[in-house]
Scaffold this motif. Structure first.
Motif, PDB file in Angstrom:
ATOM      1  N   LEU A 170      22.739 -67.357  54.278  1.00  0.00           N
ATOM      2  CA  LEU A 170      22.432 -65.876  54.048  1.00  0.00           C
ATOM      3  C   LEU A 170      23.852 -64.976  53.851  1.00  0.00           C
ATOM      4  O   LEU A 170      25.042 -64.947  54.736  1.00  0.00           O
ATOM      5  CB  LEU A 170      21.716 -65.235  55.397  1.00  0.00           C
ATOM      6  CG  LEU A 170      21.581 -63.792  55.587  1.00  0.00           C
ATOM      7  CD1 LEU A 170      20.660 -63.459  54.728  1.00  0.00           C
ATOM      8  CD2 LEU A 170      21.318 -63.182  57.207  1.00  0.00           C
ATOM      9  N   PRO A 171      24.001 -64.213  52.773  1.00  0.00           N
ATOM     10  CA  PRO A 171      24.880 -63.507  52.387  1.00  0.00           C
ATOM     11  C   PRO A 171      24.787 -62.272  53.307  1.00  0.00           C
ATOM     12  O   PRO A 171      23.933 -61.920  53.399  1.00  0.00           O
ATOM     13  CB  PRO A 171      24.929 -63.298  50.939  1.00  0.00           C
ATOM     14  CG  PRO A 171      24.004 -64.301  50.278  1.00  0.00           C
ATOM     15  CD  PRO A 171      23.006 -64.605  51.533  1.00  0.00           C
ATOM     16  N   ILE A 172      26.226 -61.948  53.853  1.00  0.00           N
ATOM     17  CA  ILE A 172      25.693 -60.814  54.786  1.00  0.00           C
ATOM     18  C   ILE A 172      25.731 -59.384  54.104  1.00  0.00           C
ATOM     19  O   ILE A 172      25.158 -58.415  54.395  1.00  0.00           O
ATOM     20  CB  ILE A 172      26.844 -60.798  55.792  1.00  0.00           C
ATOM     21  CG1 ILE A 172      26.699 -62.190  56.507  1.00  0.00           C
ATOM     22  CG2 ILE A 172      26.860 -59.949  57.076  1.00  0.00           C
ATOM     23  CD1 ILE A 172      25.306 -62.479  57.222  1.00  0.00           C
ATOM     24  N   GLY A 173      26.695 -59.267  53.158  1.00  0.00           N
ATOM     25  CA  GLY A 173      26.910 -57.990  52.631  1.00  0.00           C
ATOM     26  C   GLY A 173      26.068 -57.596  51.664  1.00  0.00           C
ATOM     27  O   GLY A 173      26.215 -57.237  50.353  1.00  0.00           O
ATOM     28  N   GLN A 174      24.723 -57.777  51.906  1.00  0.00           N
ATOM     29  CA  GLN A 174      23.653 -57.290  50.909  1.00  0.00           C
ATOM     30  C   GLN A 174      22.785 -56.374  51.372  1.00  0.00           C
ATOM     31  O   GLN A 174      22.567 -56.227  52.407  1.00  0.00           O
ATOM     32  CB  GLN A 174      22.790 -58.663  50.356  1.00  0.00           C
ATOM     33  CG  GLN A 174      22.089 -59.403  51.527  1.00  0.00           C
ATOM     34  CD  GLN A 174      21.227 -60.237  51.348  1.00  0.00           C
ATOM     35  OE1 GLN A 174      20.160 -60.050  50.300  1.00  0.00           O
ATOM     36  NE2 GLN A 174      21.332 -61.871  51.800  1.00  0.00           N
ATOM     37  N   PRO A 175      21.633 -55.679  50.619  1.00  0.00           N
ATOM     38  CA  PRO A 175      20.901 -54.749  51.123  1.00  0.00           C
ATOM     39  C   PRO A 175      20.038 -55.725  51.949  1.00  0.00           C
ATOM     40  O   PRO A 175      19.356 -56.657  51.613  1.00  0.00           O
ATOM     41  CB  PRO A 175      20.386 -54.039  49.834  1.00  0.00           C
ATOM     42  CG  PRO A 175      21.435 -54.566  48.715  1.00  0.00           C
ATOM     43  CD  PRO A 175      21.888 -55.550  49.104  1.00  0.00           C
ATOM     44  N   GLY A 176      19.261 -55.047  52.884  1.00  0.00           N
ATOM     45  CA  GLY A 176      18.380 -55.573  53.806  1.00  0.00           C
ATOM     46  C   GLY A 176      19.005 -56.307  55.067  1.00  0.00           C
ATOM     47  O   GLY A 176      18.231 -56.768  55.883  1.00  0.00           O
ATOM     48  N   VAL A 177      20.436 -56.455  55.200  1.00  0.00           N
ATOM     49  CA  VAL A 177      21.030 -56.986  56.249  1.00  0.00           C
ATOM     50  C   VAL A 177      21.935 -55.828  56.944  1.00  0.00           C
ATOM     51  O   VAL A 177      22.903 -55.333  56.280  1.00  0.00           O
ATOM     52  CB  VAL A 177      22.075 -58.243  56.114  1.00  0.00           C
ATOM     53  CG1 VAL A 177      22.935 -58.634  57.049  1.00  0.00           C
ATOM     54  CG2 VAL A 177      21.338 -59.219  55.177  1.00  0.00           C
ATOM     55  N   THR A 178      21.703 -55.428  58.301  1.00  0.00           N
ATOM     56  CA  THR A 178      22.270 -54.340  58.905  1.00  0.00           C
ATOM     57  C   THR A 178      22.946 -55.017  60.329  1.00  0.00           C
ATOM     58  O   THR A 178      22.384 -55.534  61.065  1.00  0.00           O
ATOM     59  CB  THR A 178      20.835 -53.370  59.360  1.00  0.00           C
ATOM     60  OG1 THR A 178      20.610 -52.752  58.404  1.00  0.00           O
ATOM     61  CG2 THR A 178      21.733 -52.204  60.165  1.00  0.00           C
ATOM     62  N   VAL A 179      24.100 -54.728  60.269  1.00  0.00           N
ATOM     63  CA  VAL A 179      24.933 -54.862  61.586  1.00  0.00           C
ATOM     64  C   VAL A 179      24.836 -54.079  62.707  1.00  0.00           C
ATOM     65  O   VAL A 179      25.255 -53.025  62.215  1.00  0.00           O
ATOM     66  CB  VAL A 179      26.194 -55.608  61.006  1.00  0.00           C
ATOM     67  CG1 VAL A 179      27.164 -55.796  62.320  1.00  0.00           C
ATOM     68  CG2 VAL A 179      26.422 -56.447  60.096  1.00  0.00           C
ATOM     69  N   THR A 180      24.032 -54.313  63.668  1.00  0.00           N
ATOM     70  CA  THR A 180      23.852 -53.304  64.751  1.00  0.00           C
ATOM     71  C   THR A 180      24.973 -53.338  65.715  1.00  0.00           C
ATOM     72  O   THR A 180      25.899 -54.094  65.583  1.00  0.00           O
ATOM     73  CB  THR A 180      22.711 -53.765  65.436  1.00  0.00           C
ATOM     74  OG1 THR A 180      22.607 -54.588  66.311  1.00  0.00           O
ATOM     75  CG2 THR A 180      21.459 -53.998  64.468  1.00  0.00           C
ATOM     76  N   ALA A 181      24.945 -52.375  66.712  1.00  0.00           N
ATOM     77  CA  ALA A 181      25.957 -52.251  67.701  1.00  0.00           C
ATOM     78  C   ALA A 181      25.304 -52.587  69.098  1.00  0.00           C
ATOM     79  O   ALA A 181      25.796 -52.757  70.170  1.00  0.00           O
ATOM     80  CB  ALA A 181      26.327 -50.779  67.742  1.00  0.00           C
ATOM     81  N   ARG A 182      23.928 -53.464  68.774  1.00  0.00           N
ATOM     82  CA  ARG A 182      23.215 -53.977  69.872  1.00  0.00           C
ATOM     83  C   ARG A 182      23.643 -55.232  70.661  1.00  0.00           C
ATOM     84  O   ARG A 182      24.030 -56.315  69.578  1.00  0.00           O
ATOM     85  CB  ARG A 182      21.667 -54.149  69.655  1.00  0.00           C
ATOM     86  CG  ARG A 182      20.998 -52.979  69.110  1.00  0.00           C
ATOM     87  CD  ARG A 182      19.542 -52.961  69.168  1.00  0.00           C
ATOM     88  NE  ARG A 182      19.247 -53.930  68.445  1.00  0.00           N
ATOM     89  CZ  ARG A 182      18.637 -54.141  67.119  1.00  0.00           C
ATOM     90  NH1 ARG A 182      18.664 -53.174  66.520  1.00  0.00           N
ATOM     91  NH2 ARG A 182      18.493 -55.382  66.567  1.00  0.00           N
ATOM     92  N   GLY A 183      23.376 -55.649  71.897  1.00  0.00           N
ATOM     93  CA  GLY A 183      23.450 -56.844  72.310  1.00  0.00           C
ATOM     94  C   GLY A 183      24.712 -57.567  72.489  1.00  0.00           C
ATOM     95  O   GLY A 183      24.834 -58.677  72.828  1.00  0.00           O
ATOM     96  N   TRP A 184      25.872 -56.897  72.880  1.00  0.00           N
ATOM     97  CA  TRP A 184      27.217 -57.542  73.203  1.00  0.00           C
ATOM     98  C   TRP A 184      27.741 -56.377  74.036  1.00  0.00           C
ATOM     99  O   TRP A 184      28.748 -55.575  73.411  1.00  0.00           O
ATOM    100  CB  TRP A 184      28.057 -57.682  71.913  1.00  0.00           C
ATOM    101  CG  TRP A 184      29.137 -58.568  72.100  1.00  0.00           C
ATOM    102  CD1 TRP A 184      30.455 -58.437  72.152  1.00  0.00           C
ATOM    103  CD2 TRP A 184      29.050 -59.876  72.678  1.00  0.00           C
ATOM    104  NE1 TRP A 184      31.215 -59.578  72.254  1.00  0.00           N
ATOM    105  CE2 TRP A 184      30.110 -60.297  72.906  1.00  0.00           C
ATOM    106  CE3 TRP A 184      27.903 -60.779  73.082  1.00  0.00           C
ATOM    107  CZ2 TRP A 184      30.822 -61.692  73.447  1.00  0.00           C
ATOM    108  CZ3 TRP A 184      28.176 -61.986  73.678  1.00  0.00           C
ATOM    109  CH2 TRP A 184      29.764 -62.249  73.871  1.00  0.00           C
ATOM    110  N   GLU A 185      27.720 -56.557  75.502  1.00  0.00           N
ATOM    111  CA  GLU A 185      28.598 -55.430  76.319  1.00  0.00           C
ATOM    112  C   GLU A 185      29.732 -56.529  77.036  1.00  0.00           C
ATOM    113  O   GLU A 185      30.308 -55.886  78.254  1.00  0.00           O
ATOM    114  CB  GLU A 185      27.276 -55.041  77.123  1.00  0.00           C
ATOM    115  CG  GLU A 185      26.281 -54.419  76.540  1.00  0.00           C
ATOM    116  CD  GLU A 185      26.791 -53.231  75.812  1.00  0.00           C
ATOM    117  OE1 GLU A 185      27.908 -52.533  76.316  1.00  0.00           O
ATOM    118  OE2 GLU A 185      25.949 -52.603  75.072  1.00  0.00           O
ATOM    119  N   ALA A 186      29.893 -57.704  76.517  1.00  0.00           N
ATOM    120  CA  ALA A 186      30.767 -58.229  77.291  1.00  0.00           C
ATOM    121  C   ALA A 186      32.237 -57.862  77.263  1.00  0.00           C
ATOM    122  O   ALA A 186      32.754 -57.291  76.325  1.00  0.00           O
ATOM    123  CB  ALA A 186      30.955 -59.890  76.670  1.00  0.00           C
TER     124      ALA A 186
END
Length: 358
Positions: A170-186
């Motif tokens: 999966l190429p990450i820098g494409q439309p349809g891939v959104t990096v969220t701020a969820r799920g990492w509180e460590a």
């Protein structure tokens, strides 16, 4: 910078250039431990300097693990990113899958950095409904995506309409891939920002046949190699304990150093034995071997952390930035182990197959 590179565990000279890699020179100018902002630049510099490692099972597995251990002795977040990149390339090679063409618009002149994101989303796993010559559209959520803010590509597990398992690039820098701020509180491993990504009709390419990711021999080779990262970090902490024992002749401090020495020496011996066994039989089922070496190194990590914190007291935990972060990062990193679940799986093998004679 309170980190003293001269005290780090260097990768021992191996049978390839990777055993002699000068991490201190590579990381010159960076303050260790790396934070989220500096991790991306350090990862790009490292991948440019050392794009790949020897293939597991190809005759130089120990050199591969020595490199990872030496890098882990400097910074655990960086080895987390680089180990995944090296694992992705090994998976491509093992499955005889070509890597995706470079997207110059997305990557520019920076090197490609690959992730391997295989955790399942409990609520919305990545899914595709049809495939045209291996090209699919993925939708869903992928959790635990280390380095999602800056990796360029990732191998991701996904399922088809019949819930069969696949692996896709999966190429990450494409439309349809959104990096969220969820799920990492460590607090530990905070720099990796191992967040969730949302995927909606993103283009990806299937890698290998269905189920190949878990069935291939290299799955367990990679699992054992992860233990080399844990080992390298624990050994680097033990170096601080050893330096303190050289300065101060204290019987309790010496006892803690002795405990760490026993644990690390046993783990090192098993890592070396495992590397040679993998090279001798690269197609053999290495599940029991990998589970055993991971459990042994995890035990050595626990002994070493206990010895270091008890033997050195609060000083380095409170006043030494590198030591404090390493002591926080390592327990989080080691929790990639499945603990008692792995021990129970190993017991099934040991109950019928294992010969413990010397």
């Amino acid at each position: 910078m309170d980190y003293d590179a001269s005290l780090a565990v260097r990768a021992p000279a191996g049978d390839s250039e990777h055993g002699r890699f000068d991490f201190a020179a590579l990381l010159q100018g960076y303050m260790l431990p790396l934070d989220a902002q500096s991790l991306a630049g350090a990862a790009r510099r490292l991948v440019a300097a050392c794009p790949s490692l020897p293939q597991p099972g190809g005759g130089h597995t120990l050199a591969r693990w020595q490199f990872l251990a030496g890098l882990a002795a400097h910074d655990l977040s960086l080895v987390k990113i680089y180990e995944a990149h090296a694992d992705a390339l090994a998976i491509h090679a093992e499955l005889a899958a070509p890597r995706m063409p470079r997207d110059s618009a997305a990557c520019g002149t920076a090197p490609e950095i690959w992730g391997v994101w295989a955790a399942r989303s409990p609520r919305n796993e990545l899914r595709f409904t049809s495939s045209r010559s291996g090209h699919v559209l993925l939708s869903g959520v992928k959790p635990w995506c280390s380095g999602a803010a800056f990796v360029t590509h990732a191998l991701v597990t996904c399922v088809d309409s019949d819930d069969r398992d696949w692996l896709a690039a999966l190429p990450i820098g494409q439309p349809g891939v959104t990096v969220t701020a969820r799920g990492w509180e460590a607090v530990g491993m905070a720099a990796t920002q191992s967040v969730e990504i949302d995927v909606q009709n993103a283009h990806a390419t299937l890698v290998g046949p269905g189920g190949a990711y878990l069935r291939r021999p290299g799955f367990w080779h990679g699992g054992a190699g992860m233990a080399a990262c844990w080992y390298g970090a624990a050994a680097a902490l033990a170096v601080r304990l050893r330096e303190a024992a050289r300065r101060r002749d204290d019987p309790h401090l010496n006892a803690h150093l002795g405990a760490a020495d026993v644990a690390l020496s046993a783990a090192r011996a098993l890592l070396r034995e495992a590397a040679h066994a993998i090279d001798a039989a690269p197609e053999a089922d290495a599940m029991a071997l990998a589970l055993r070496v991971r459990a042994a190194v995890e035990s050595a990590v626990e002994v070493t952390l206990h010895a270091c914190t008890r033997g050195l007291g609060a000083g380095p935990l409170c006043r030494n930035r590198w030591f404090a972060r390493m002591a926080a990062d390592l327990p989080v990193f080691v929790r990639q182990s499945h603990a008692e679940h792995d021990l129970a799986a190993l017991a099934k093998h040991a109950s019928t197959n294992e010969d413990w004679s010397l």
